[in-house]
Design a protein around this motif. Sequence first.
Motif, mmCIF file in Angstrom:
data_model
loop_
_atom_site.group_PDB
_atom_site.id
_atom_site.type_symbol
_atom_site.label_atom_id
_atom_site.label_comp_id
_atom_site.label_asym_id
_atom_site.label_seq_id
_atom_site.Cartn_x
_atom_site.Cartn_y
_atom_site.Cartn_z
ATOM 1 N N VAL A 14 0.862 -1.182 0.000
ATOM 2 C CA VAL A 14 0.000 0.000 0.000
ATOM 3 C C VAL A 14 0.896 1.228 0.000
ATOM 4 N N ILE A 15 0.751 2.079 -1.015
ATOM 5 C CA ILE A 15 1.547 3.311 -1.074
ATOM 6 C C ILE A 15 0.689 4.445 -0.530
ATOM 7 N N LYS A 70 5.156 8.137 3.138
ATOM 8 C CA LYS A 70 6.179 9.144 2.855
ATOM 9 C C LYS A 70 6.410 10.059 4.054
ATOM 10 N N GLU A 71 5.377 10.296 4.851
ATOM 11 C CA GLU A 71 5.505 11.199 5.999
ATOM 12 C C GLU A 71 6.201 10.501 7.161
ATOM 13 N N PRO A 72 6.692 11.272 8.127
ATOM 14 C CA PRO A 72 7.407 10.655 9.261
ATOM 15 C C PRO A 72 6.475 10.051 10.306
ATOM 16 N N LYS A 122 6.187 1.303 7.064
ATOM 17 C CA LYS A 122 7.463 1.978 6.844
ATOM 18 C C LYS A 122 7.179 3.476 6.742
ATOM 19 N N THR A 123 7.658 4.250 7.699
ATOM 20 C CA THR A 123 7.522 5.709 7.630
ATOM 21 C C THR A 123 8.773 6.314 7.014
ATOM 22 N N ASP A 124 8.668 7.578 6.579
ATOM 23 C CA ASP A 124 9.769 8.224 5.849
ATOM 24 C C ASP A 124 10.199 7.340 4.679
ATOM 25 N N ALA A 125 9.187 6.724 4.061
ATOM 26 C CA ALA A 125 9.485 5.752 3.002
ATOM 27 C C ALA A 125 8.713 6.111 1.740
ATOM 28 N N GLY A 126 9.118 7.194 1.105
ATOM 29 C CA GLY A 126 8.497 7.576 -0.149
ATOM 30 C C GLY A 126 8.859 6.597 -1.247
ATOM 31 N N VAL A 127 7.931 6.389 -2.184
ATOM 32 C CA VAL A 127 8.180 5.479 -3.298
ATOM 33 C C VAL A 127 8.663 6.297 -4.494
ATOM 34 N N ALA A 128 9.796 5.903 -5.048
ATOM 35 C CA ALA A 128 10.387 6.635 -6.171
ATOM 36 C C ALA A 128 9.835 6.163 -7.515
ATOM 37 N N SER A 129 9.564 4.840 -7.637
ATOM 38 C CA SER A 129 9.100 4.329 -8.925
ATOM 39 C C SER A 129 8.414 2.985 -8.756
ATOM 40 N N VAL A 183 8.420 -2.133 -6.387
ATOM 41 C CA VAL A 183 8.501 -0.696 -6.151
ATOM 42 C C VAL A 183 9.879 -0.392 -5.589
ATOM 43 N N THR A 184 10.385 0.780 -5.939
ATOM 44 C CA THR A 184 11.680 1.221 -5.417
ATOM 45 C C THR A 184 11.447 2.438 -4.542
ATOM 46 N N LEU A 185 11.951 2.375 -3.317
ATOM 47 C CA LEU A 185 11.789 3.476 -2.377
ATOM 48 C C LEU A 185 12.820 4.566 -2.639
ATOM 49 N N ASP A 186 12.589 5.737 -2.072
ATOM 50 C CA ASP A 186 13.551 6.840 -2.203
ATOM 51 C C ASP A 186 14.919 6.434 -1.673
ATOM 52 N N SER A 187 14.915 5.517 -0.713
ATOM 53 C CA SER A 187 16.186 5.065 -0.120
ATOM 54 C C SER A 187 16.933 4.101 -1.032
ATOM 55 N N GLY A 188 16.275 3.635 -2.090
ATOM 56 C CA GLY A 188 16.884 2.656 -2.989
ATOM 57 C C GLY A 188 16.412 1.244 -2.737
ATOM 58 N N GLU A 189 15.766 1.007 -1.610
ATOM 59 C CA GLU A 189 15.269 -0.338 -1.283
ATOM 60 C C GLU A 189 14.185 -0.744 -2.286
#
Length: 847
Positions: A9-10, A39-41, A78-85, A93-99
């Motif tokens: 769930v994004i 994405k939020e903390p 997962k907080t502070d976990a924005g999805v990049a793509s 899905v790839t997170l902003d962190s690269g995960e």
Amino acid sequence: MTEQQTLIVIGNGMVGHHFLEAMAADERYEAYRIIVCCKEPRPAYDRVHLSEFFTGRSAEELSLVKPDFFANTGIELKTDAGVASIDREAKSVTLDSGEQLAYDKLVMATGSYAFVPPIPGNDRENCFVYRTIDDLEAMQAGASNSRVGVVIGGGLLGLEAANALRNLGLETHVVEFAPRLMPVQLDESGGALLADKISELGISVHTGMATQQIVDGENCRHRMEFADGSHLETDMICFSAGIRPWDTLGRDCGLEVGERGGIVINDACQTSDSDIYAIGECALWGGRIFGLVAPGYTMARAAAGQLLGDDAGFTGADMSTKLKLIGVDVCSIGDVHGTTEGSLTYAYTDQRTQVYRRINTSADGKTLLGAILVGDDTGYNDLLQYVLNGITLPADPEVLILPQLDGMASAGLGADALPPAATICSCHNVSKGQIVEVMDGGELTLEGVKQCTSASTGCGGCAQMLKDVVNAELELRGVEVSDALCAHFEHSRQRLYDLIKVNKYKTFGELLAAHGKGRGCDICKPAVASILASQWNDYILEKSHVGLQDTNDRFLANMQKDGTYSVVPRVPGGEITPKQLIAIGEVGDKYKLYTKITGGQRIDLFGARLEQLPDIWRELIDAGLETGHAYGKALRTVKSCVGSTWCRYGVQDSVGMALLVENRYKGIRAPHKVKMAVSGCTRECAEAQSKDVGVIATETGWNLYVCGNGGMRPRHADLFATDLDDETLIRYIDRFMMFYVATADRLQRTARWLENMEGGLDYLRSVIIDDSLGIAAELETQMSHLVGTYQCEWKTTLEDPEKLKLFRPFVNSDAPDSNVVFVQERGQVRPATEKEKDLIASTEVSA
């Protein structure tokens, strides 16, 4: 055992979290390993009540997540976990962190973002949006070095943002491009009335204004330049000009997106990729984005049902709204603009009470299509049920919006008239039938029904209807109906009065901790403040009391439409010395105040700015005057004629008795305002028979009348006792007043109190005169305490340097409010209209 599928769930906003709750409520959800990328903390919180952050409600208190929800359900957050793509081919899905996270099913609940118009200068310092708690924290920091704030956008969120700026102590303006406020929900008349009511609260409204650019200001940080050549200077700007769907992830991974944005979904909430769902404000269904929480919740339930194997679908949603914007009731239902072919419109406007109501019906007048209510939400729930359930309208539909007159039966449906399928809570799709089923199962409390069904836990607009349904069902079962004051106290006002008295509670916090829950609201706080004052007569601005008061009580003066205040010194019985008259005249002249004789034989001084109040009070007190408590639910006036001292018809000294009565009962807080009068003979020049307490002289004493009032529902007072001597008269009034204070409902005038009293006037006589309850001595003792502890609240405030800090127009500046502008009329000042303000400003610029 079947292997779990991975469901990602994004987004963990209100809609995203509602989806999780819908899933977790069904044991079949264990077929999924659910991972939430937020994405939020912080996890989900209540955006509907976001403005309460500025009134002390913390981020934790705004949270929508029940304790241990994620631990108990096994859902991974997962907080502070924005999805990049999103890689649809690889289903990852790839997170902003690269995960990277693989998925079998994906739900997009990315919501929306605040639209910032492409105005040159929109990225300057101290320019904000109003969307998240982080945004609010940034606004709070920006306000610390600002004096003026502007909101660009006069829709729902824009007005909430304006209230936030006002709560931060800023001179506040709202700039709207459309010709009216809330153009989607309101028509021209409703928008105009809303603008008037908001302007009265000190917020300046500018409609039909197109901002061309934002540049450096001369007196403030920014200067907003408009298409018509005018401008407005401000230190801080908040953009709230609408929302746009956060569809970037869907667009980038090749999902079908609408021409104007939004991820296209079908009735199953599936996107063009059957393994990806979209819900809430990022989704486009039927070519439409739904910008309210209730439709988002409906989508969330539909998507959850699909993933759990049900045939649930989304087929549209009710877009009705019921809000209290900055203290103003605003409601819209269905086709508010009457766009349906052949529709008929009925409208009611009361300029005196500032109420506007409109309904639109089908051509045959049998079906309600839409409604607008501004200034008074009475009837909203009934109107909503007519629309949602297609209930046939009365033969004369206008009775639904006309005020109820004495003797006229209510046109309301009543909870018992609703069909089982009637939707009570749109946010959680709770029907009357579901509520009845829960009550059939043994849950007979309002709070219990809310917990079992989640009704009234979303936007809260259905709270009264839910209570009506529960109460109606309780009555059918022969169960006593709760008379709880509000959701925070399961006690009536009378019961709270007794609890405070018996347990000697001195603060709202003590009472809440022992007998309530939550933080309190604008119903229980003023009610408890009134009870505390009636019991103990403490200074109304004590630290423990000041947060409970409304604006008038807090500043010991009545706020007027332009944000200034009126000052009303007490003139007991209408008697005033020439010296005091001169002092009032000198104060009025010195501070350029509009001066008027009131209907209660007092002098009202209008137009005082907040920072002027202490100086005005000081000069009036030096002349022997004191507060008239015109701002409080207390004794206002005791009107009198000149009586036997001067009048050839007078048989008793009415002025002397009026002075005795007013000086005895001044300052005593009650459930509502109280007015009294004393007439020196039966010619009744003081109009005593229209007052809460009326006294009329006879040859042998005084006749006592009680429970009359003027106002919207005038009522003549009833003759209570005859030919009383002075001592007995005062004793009966003492008992009457304290019995009213102890037993009346919140904001109930004495007239309505008597009308609702079982046994009526005869019962009241038995209590007050015959002491049938054995409480007469106690009532007299209580009154004696209040009389003995009286204080002039103006004088007490002047003696406290800390309290004087309240009387500043801005929390961070001693400068006067520049929005207060007067013009001359009939030799006195009056508030300038918006057009006159603009003319004055343009003249000053030219000069």
